[in-house]
Scaffold this motif. Sequence first.
Motif, PDB file in Angstrom:
ATOM      1  N   GLU A  54       5.935  72.110  25.749  1.00 36.55           N
ATOM      2  CA  GLU A  54       7.155  71.373  26.108  1.00 36.55           C
ATOM      3  C   GLU A  54       8.195  71.479  24.996  1.00 36.55           C
ATOM      4  OE1 GLU A  54       5.467  67.785  28.928  1.00 36.55           O
ATOM      5  OE2 GLU A  54       5.049  67.704  26.778  1.00 36.55           O
ATOM      6  N   LYS A  55       7.749  71.356  23.755  1.00 35.25           N
ATOM      7  CA  LYS A  55       8.677  71.442  22.616  1.00 35.25           C
ATOM      8  C   LYS A  55       9.287  72.834  22.506  1.00 35.25           C
ATOM      9  CE  LYS A  55       5.889  69.454  19.625  1.00 35.25           C
ATOM     10  NZ  LYS A  55       5.253  68.947  18.429  1.00 35.25           N
ATOM     11  N   SER A  56       8.483  73.873  22.804  1.00 38.88           N
ATOM     12  CA  SER A  56       8.983  75.247  22.669  1.00 38.88           C
ATOM     13  C   SER A  56      10.143  75.521  23.629  1.00 38.88           C
ATOM     14  CB  SER A  56       7.858  76.261  22.907  1.00 38.88           C
ATOM     15  OG  SER A  56       7.477  76.279  24.274  1.00 38.88           O
ATOM     16  N   LYS A  57      10.191  74.799  24.761  1.00 34.79           N
ATOM     17  CA  LYS A  57      11.261  75.002  25.748  1.00 34.79           C
ATOM     18  C   LYS A  57      12.594  74.407  25.298  1.00 34.79           C
ATOM     19  CE  LYS A  57       8.078  75.175  29.655  1.00 34.79           C
ATOM     20  NZ  LYS A  57       7.517  74.457  30.802  1.00 34.79           N
ATOM     21  N   ILE A  58      12.542  73.472  24.357  1.00 32.67           N
ATOM     22  CA  ILE A  58      13.787  72.797  23.948  1.00 32.67           C
ATOM     23  C   ILE A  58      13.976  72.837  22.431  1.00 32.67           C
ATOM     24  CG2 ILE A  58      13.948  71.273  25.964  1.00 32.67           C
ATOM     25  CD1 ILE A  58      12.688  69.044  24.226  1.00 32.67           C
ATOM     26  N   VAL A  59      13.299  73.771  21.759  1.00 30.80           N
ATOM     27  CA  VAL A  59      13.327  73.785  20.291  1.00 30.80           C
ATOM     28  C   VAL A  59      14.744  73.952  19.737  1.00 30.80           C
ATOM     29  CG1 VAL A  59      12.820  76.264  20.049  1.00 30.80           C
ATOM     30  CG2 VAL A  59      12.164  74.668  18.232  1.00 30.80           C
ATOM     31  N   SER A  60      15.556  74.804  20.370  1.00 32.77           N
ATOM     32  CA  SER A  60      16.922  75.000  19.846  1.00 32.77           C
ATOM     33  C   SER A  60      17.759  73.742  20.036  1.00 32.77           C
ATOM     34  CB  SER A  60      17.592  76.202  20.519  1.00 32.77           C
ATOM     35  OG  SER A  60      17.779  75.960  21.893  1.00 32.77           O
ATOM     36  N   GLN A  61      17.498  73.009  21.124  1.00 32.76           N
ATOM     37  CA  GLN A  61      18.240  71.779  21.379  1.00 32.76           C
ATOM     38  C   GLN A  61      17.809  70.667  20.413  1.00 32.76           C
ATOM     39  OE1 GLN A  61      18.885  71.084  25.690  1.00 32.76           O
ATOM     40  NE2 GLN A  61      17.756  72.994  25.963  1.00 32.76           N
ATOM     41  N   ILE A  62      16.521  70.636  20.090  1.00 33.67           N
ATOM     42  CA  ILE A  62      16.036  69.681  19.096  1.00 33.67           C
ATOM     43  C   ILE A  62      16.712  69.964  17.758  1.00 33.67           C
ATOM     44  CG2 ILE A  62      14.020  68.941  17.757  1.00 33.67           C
ATOM     45  CD1 ILE A  62      12.325  69.438  20.308  1.00 33.67           C
ATOM     46  N   SER A  63      16.849  71.240  17.435  1.00 32.83           N
ATOM     47  CA  SER A  63      17.494  71.634  16.173  1.00 32.83           C
ATOM     48  C   SER A  63      18.952  71.174  16.130  1.00 32.83           C
ATOM     49  CB  SER A  63      17.409  73.157  16.019  1.00 32.83           C
ATOM     50  OG  SER A  63      18.103  73.553  14.875  1.00 32.83           O
ATOM     51  N   LYS A  64      19.678  71.341  17.247  1.00 31.07           N
ATOM     52  CA  LYS A  64      21.076  70.882  17.319  1.00 31.07           C
ATOM     53  C   LYS A  64      21.171  69.378  17.104  1.00 31.07           C
ATOM     54  CE  LYS A  64      23.040  74.311  20.487  1.00 31.07           C
ATOM     55  NZ  LYS A  64      23.577  74.522  21.830  1.00 31.07           N
ATOM     56  N   GLY A  74      25.669  67.555  30.209  1.00 33.45           N
ATOM     57  CA  GLY A  74      24.492  67.528  29.350  1.00 33.45           C
ATOM     58  C   GLY A  74      24.369  66.217  28.602  1.00 33.45           C
ATOM     59  N   THR A  75      23.614  66.263  27.510  1.00 29.20           N
ATOM     60  CA  THR A  75      23.406  65.090  26.660  1.00 29.20           C
ATOM     61  C   THR A  75      24.568  64.988  25.685  1.00 29.20           C
ATOM     62  OG1 THR A  75      21.003  65.288  26.812  1.00 29.20           O
ATOM     63  CG2 THR A  75      21.873  63.998  24.977  1.00 29.20           C
ATOM     64  N   GLN A  76      25.255  63.858  25.717  1.00 32.08           N
ATOM     65  CA  GLN A  76      26.396  63.601  24.835  1.00 32.08           C
ATOM     66  C   GLN A  76      26.083  62.352  24.017  1.00 32.08           C
ATOM     67  OE1 GLN A  76      29.817  65.117  24.331  1.00 32.08           O
ATOM     68  NE2 GLN A  76      29.236  63.837  22.596  1.00 32.08           N
ATOM     69  N   GLU A  98      27.084  68.401  19.152  1.00 32.09           N
ATOM     70  CA  GLU A  98      27.338  69.260  20.313  1.00 32.09           C
ATOM     71  C   GLU A  98      26.700  68.665  21.562  1.00 32.09           C
ATOM     72  OE1 GLU A  98      26.477  73.462  19.870  1.00 32.09           O
ATOM     73  OE2 GLU A  98      26.553  73.248  17.689  1.00 32.09           O
ATOM     74  N   VAL A  99      27.273  68.985  22.706  1.00 31.03           N
ATOM     75  CA  VAL A  99      26.649  68.619  23.981  1.00 31.03           C
ATOM     76  C   VAL A  99      25.427  69.518  24.167  1.00 31.03           C
ATOM     77  CG1 VAL A  99      26.945  68.609  26.485  1.00 31.03           C
ATOM     78  CG2 VAL A  99      28.817  67.871  25.007  1.00 31.03           C
ATOM     79  N   VAL A 100      24.311  68.901  24.553  1.00 26.40           N
ATOM     80  CA  VAL A 100      23.062  69.640  24.780  1.00 26.40           C
ATOM     81  C   VAL A 100      22.827  69.683  26.285  1.00 26.40           C
ATOM     82  CG1 VAL A 100      20.597  69.742  24.264  1.00 26.40           C
ATOM     83  CG2 VAL A 100      22.189  68.833  22.550  1.00 26.40           C
TER      84      VAL A 100
END
Length: 195
Positions: free
Chosen positions: A114-124, A150-152, A162-164
């Motif tokens: 699950e984390k691997s699918k959103i790793v770049s967004q977690i980083s942002k 997205g997530t604001q 940034e918006v995710v």
Amino acid sequence: MNRFTFKGLLAGIVLACAFGQGASAAEISGVKLEDTIKVAGKDLKLNGYGMRQKFVAKVYVTALYLPEKSKSFPEIMKMDGPRRVSLVLMRDLTSDDFGDAFMNGLNNNLNNDEKSKIVSQISKFGEMFGLLQGLKKGDVLHLDWIPGTGTQCEFNGKKIGEVVPDLLFYNAILRIWMGERPVDAGLKNALLSAK
């Protein structure tokens, strides 16, 4: 319906509207929470709220706003329309402490796949916490899901980071408080009370 009954009903509606405008639905430790708010032009209802405590220290008040009230977390994750989690700080925190707590909450509720699918967004999101000099008692953080955007995040009324775009990421955030291993079980129950 006769005239007298209609007038009485109308007067009751007018009084209810007058007292309802701007009235808070709840108050916890001096923090007033509105019964309804607007996010992305849509009305959201206060689903539940509670205090995050660590040992005996009050950390923050959390409120969950949804298009429709629900006691079911799986149902909440599938909802159409915007959603909001509001945090009101009850003590000073460093941005590192807040960021670490956020990451611990994600790690406790997501597996590696699950984390691997959103790793770049977690980083942002981590970069956003780095922009904050620290969080002070009384600061307000809104975490909004806005469909099609997205997530604001909003900090003290100002958009930050940034918006995710991925809904998976927003639902992962919600799992910090309402997942299988929430940061605080009592707070999870309070957010899902749908009173």
